[in-house]
Design an enzyme around this catalytic site. Structure first.
Site, PDB file in Angstrom:
ATOM      1  N   HIS A  51     -45.857  54.849  92.851  1.00  0.00           N
ATOM      2  CA  HIS A  51     -46.986  54.383  92.038  1.00  0.00           C
ATOM      3  C   HIS A  51     -47.446  55.573  91.203  1.00  0.00           C
ATOM      4  O   HIS A  51     -48.502  56.156  91.449  1.00  0.00           O
ATOM      5  CB  HIS A  51     -48.146  53.931  92.925  1.00  0.00           C
ATOM      6  N   TRP A  77     -52.328  51.940  87.663  1.00  0.00           N
ATOM      7  CA  TRP A  77     -52.914  50.642  87.300  1.00  0.00           C
ATOM      8  C   TRP A  77     -53.595  50.692  85.927  1.00  0.00           C
ATOM      9  O   TRP A  77     -54.345  49.794  85.573  1.00  0.00           O
ATOM     10  CB  TRP A  77     -53.918  50.198  88.365  1.00  0.00           C
ATOM     11  N   GLU A  87     -42.686  45.609  90.786  1.00  0.00           N
ATOM     12  CA  GLU A  87     -43.526  44.486  90.328  1.00  0.00           C
ATOM     13  C   GLU A  87     -43.540  44.465  88.801  1.00  0.00           C
ATOM     14  O   GLU A  87     -44.578  44.317  88.165  1.00  0.00           O
ATOM     15  CB  GLU A  87     -44.931  44.596  90.941  1.00  0.00           C
ATOM     16  N   TRP A 114     -50.223  44.536  85.921  1.00  0.00           N
ATOM     17  CA  TRP A 114     -51.186  45.516  86.440  1.00  0.00           C
ATOM     18  C   TRP A 114     -50.723  46.971  86.348  1.00  0.00           C
ATOM     19  O   TRP A 114     -51.556  47.869  86.397  1.00  0.00           O
ATOM     20  CB  TRP A 114     -51.596  45.163  87.871  1.00  0.00           C
ATOM     21  N   TYR A 135     -46.928  38.309  98.200  1.00  0.00           N
ATOM     22  CA  TYR A 135     -48.082  38.292  99.101  1.00  0.00           C
ATOM     23  C   TYR A 135     -48.584  36.849  99.154  1.00  0.00           C
ATOM     24  O   TYR A 135     -48.669  36.189  98.125  1.00  0.00           O
ATOM     25  CB  TYR A 135     -49.167  39.246  98.577  1.00  0.00           C
ATOM     26  N   GLU A 191     -41.217  43.899  99.332  1.00  0.00           N
ATOM     27  CA  GLU A 191     -42.589  44.064  99.841  1.00  0.00           C
ATOM     28  C   GLU A 191     -43.127  42.686 100.150  1.00  0.00           C
ATOM     29  O   GLU A 191     -42.928  41.766  99.364  1.00  0.00           O
ATOM     30  CB  GLU A 191     -43.499  44.617  98.735  1.00  0.00           C
ATOM     31  N   TRP A 237     -45.896  45.548 103.971  1.00  0.00           N
ATOM     32  CA  TRP A 237     -46.660  46.638 103.351  1.00  0.00           C
ATOM     33  C   TRP A 237     -47.541  47.350 104.385  1.00  0.00           C
ATOM     34  O   TRP A 237     -47.544  47.005 105.559  1.00  0.00           O
ATOM     35  CB  TRP A 237     -47.420  46.100 102.130  1.00  0.00           C
ATOM     36  N   ARG A 238     -48.266  48.319 103.981  1.00  0.00           N
ATOM     37  CA  ARG A 238     -48.839  49.327 104.880  1.00  0.00           C
ATOM     38  C   ARG A 238     -50.006  48.832 105.750  1.00  0.00           C
ATOM     39  O   ARG A 238     -50.817  48.018 105.319  1.00  0.00           O
ATOM     40  CB  ARG A 238     -49.253  50.541 104.063  1.00  0.00           C
TER      41      ARG A 238
HETATM   42  C1  BMA Z   1     -51.545  48.955  97.336  1.00  0.00           C
HETATM   43  C2  BMA Z   1     -52.615  49.193  98.365  1.00  0.00           C
HETATM   44  C3  BMA Z   1     -53.307  50.490  98.031  1.00  0.00           C
HETATM   45  C4  BMA Z   1     -52.249  51.615  97.931  1.00  0.00           C
HETATM   46  C5  BMA Z   1     -51.121  51.241  96.998  1.00  0.00           C
HETATM   47  C6  BMA Z   1     -50.025  52.277  96.942  1.00  0.00           C
HETATM   48  O1  BMA Z   1     -50.897  47.739  97.518  1.00  0.00           O
HETATM   49  O2  BMA Z   1     -52.061  49.271  99.654  1.00  0.00           O
HETATM   50  O3  BMA Z   1     -54.239  50.790  99.040  1.00  0.00           O
HETATM   51  O4  BMA Z   1     -52.862  52.794  97.494  1.00  0.00           O
HETATM   52  O5  BMA Z   1     -50.588  50.009  97.384  1.00  0.00           O
HETATM   53  O6  BMA Z   1     -49.392  52.472  98.167  1.00  0.00           O
END
Ligand code: BMA
Length: 382
Positions: free
Chosen positions: A136, A147, A198, A203, A269, A304, A334-335
């Site tokens: 990113h 973004w 993406e 975005w 998502y 993702e 994802w995280r």
């Molecule tokens: C997004 C979120 C953010 C994160 C970004 C990059 O989808 O999870 O919190 O900073 O990804 O990993």
């Protein structure tokens, strides 16, 4: 047999897949980088081979933190993983993220120190896992975040653009990080690099209508050729990935061509869609993705995803149904950020005692899902 006939038969046998063992389907089937390292070529073939049997489960930042904990060698959280807390096993695929490496920060945009990330990447690799890395990256024209969709950003980094030289210094930092990824025998750790993801959404500065398809393709090709030919990185496979998409044409509108891509995927998502809708959506997109993958000899993946973690049976009742009999190489949850510093609570795979944990163990036991223990046995780099 006369000599020419004998030679002819020899070649027929040598070209048959069985002659070279299961790791290599065909001798001429190489990744986009024709000088890829041995390990990267093996990974490429094994990803293809395993996709016919099931899919690998992956998780972003899995070893760095989870809900309510953060990697800390001193407090005994080294080796911890939310997936392991729930299943007793690690994921098969580890996702990492390089955002903010380009602006010389010691930690990425999600607070993971880059040095530690390299160590954790090595741990996952040594267990036989697959490494994939996203980026990113900030907006190089405005200095704001990824973004910031400011018009003209992509054009500014292309050859001849005002930020081209500056952008190359960013790629140099990516190359240095990748060069620091080595296994115990000094070999480079293969990475599925997933930049500019993406790409059909609006975005990110490289996404949707923020650049033309031609500009995007040029950005992609420039990035790959700079890393591969200029910086001589030969341990990377490249993943092209969109967000949700509704047609093959939409998926391919910014596709740079087969010689620049290895893995094709999309991010999805569930957000507020009902389960039935999500199952139908994911199925439709996977059907299109598989068709594109077959026609172009690429590796399909769900690069993702995030589902409804308030639904007790989501893993087997929705996600597994959505994937159905589709042949994909891996999925990446994802995280598990947990409570975020800027506000909000974010996680996409269960943590210990989370509502979907029991169902996730059922999902873990399904014969189509592969985690670390199964993948480790496959020796995908050998
Ligand atoms: C997004 C979120 C953010 C994160 C970004 C990059 O989808 O999870 O919190 O900073 O990804 O990993």
């Amino acid at each position: 047999m006369s000599k020419p006939v004998w030679i002819f038969f020899y070649f027929l046998i040598a070209l048959s897949p069985g002659f070279w063992g299961h790791a290599q389907t065909t001798v001429w089937d190489l990744p986009s980088d024709k000088n890829a390292t041995k390990q990267a070529v093996r990974l490429y073939h094994n990803l293809k081979r395993l996709a016919t049997k099931g899919f690998m489960f992956g998780h972003q930042d899995d070893l760095a933190y989870g809900v309510g904990w953060k990697y800390d060698r001193l407090t005994g959280s080294a080796g911890r993983s939310d997936i392991k807390d729930v299943t007793g096993d690690y994921p098969a695929v580890y996702g990492w993220e390089l955002g903010h490496l380009e602006i010389d920060q010691p930690v990425n945009l999600d607070s993971v120190p880059f040095g530690r990330m390299q160590q954790l990447i090595r741990q996952g690799y040594e267990r036989g896992g697959v490494i994939t890395i996203s980026w990113h990256l900030n907006n190089p024209l405005t200095g704001k975040t990824a973004w910031d969709p400011a018009a003209g950003t992509v054009a500014s980094v292309l050859p001849g653009g005002s930020k081209h030289g500056f952008f190359k210094t960013w790629l140099d930092k990516i190359a240095a990080f990748m060069n620091g990824l080595k296994g115990s025998r000094g070999e480079f750790i293969p990475v599925i690099f997933r930049p500019y993801h993406e790409l059909n959404g609006s975005w990110f500065w490289w996404g949707g209508k923020n650049c033309t398809p031609e500009e995007f393709k040029e950005l992609w090709k420039f990035t790959v050729s700079y890393l591969r030919d200029e910086k001589k990185l030969h341990h990377l496979l490249y993943a092209y990935n969109t967000d949700r998409f509704s047609s093959v044409d939409e998926y391919l509108i910014k596709y740079p061509g087969n010689e620049w891509v290895d893995v094709i995927g999309f991010d999805i998502y569930q957000r507020s869609s009902p389960n039935d809708q999500f199952i139908a959506d994911i199925g439709k997109m996977l059907t299109m993705l598989e068709t594109i993958a077959t026609e172009n000899n690429k590796i399909p993946a769900l690069t993702e995803f995030g589902g409804n973690m308030a639904d007790t049976n989501w893993w087997t009742g929705t996600f597994l149904k959505g994937i159905g009999d589709h042949k994909i190489s891996y999925v990446l949850g994802w995280r598990n950020a947990g409570v975020k510093t800027g506000g909000g609570f974010e996680f996409y795979v269960p943590y210990r005692d989370q509502l979907t944990a029991a169902d996730f163990r059922q999902f873990y036991r399904d014969k189509k899902t592969f985690f670390q223990k199964e993948i480790g046995k496959e020796k995908i780099y050998q």
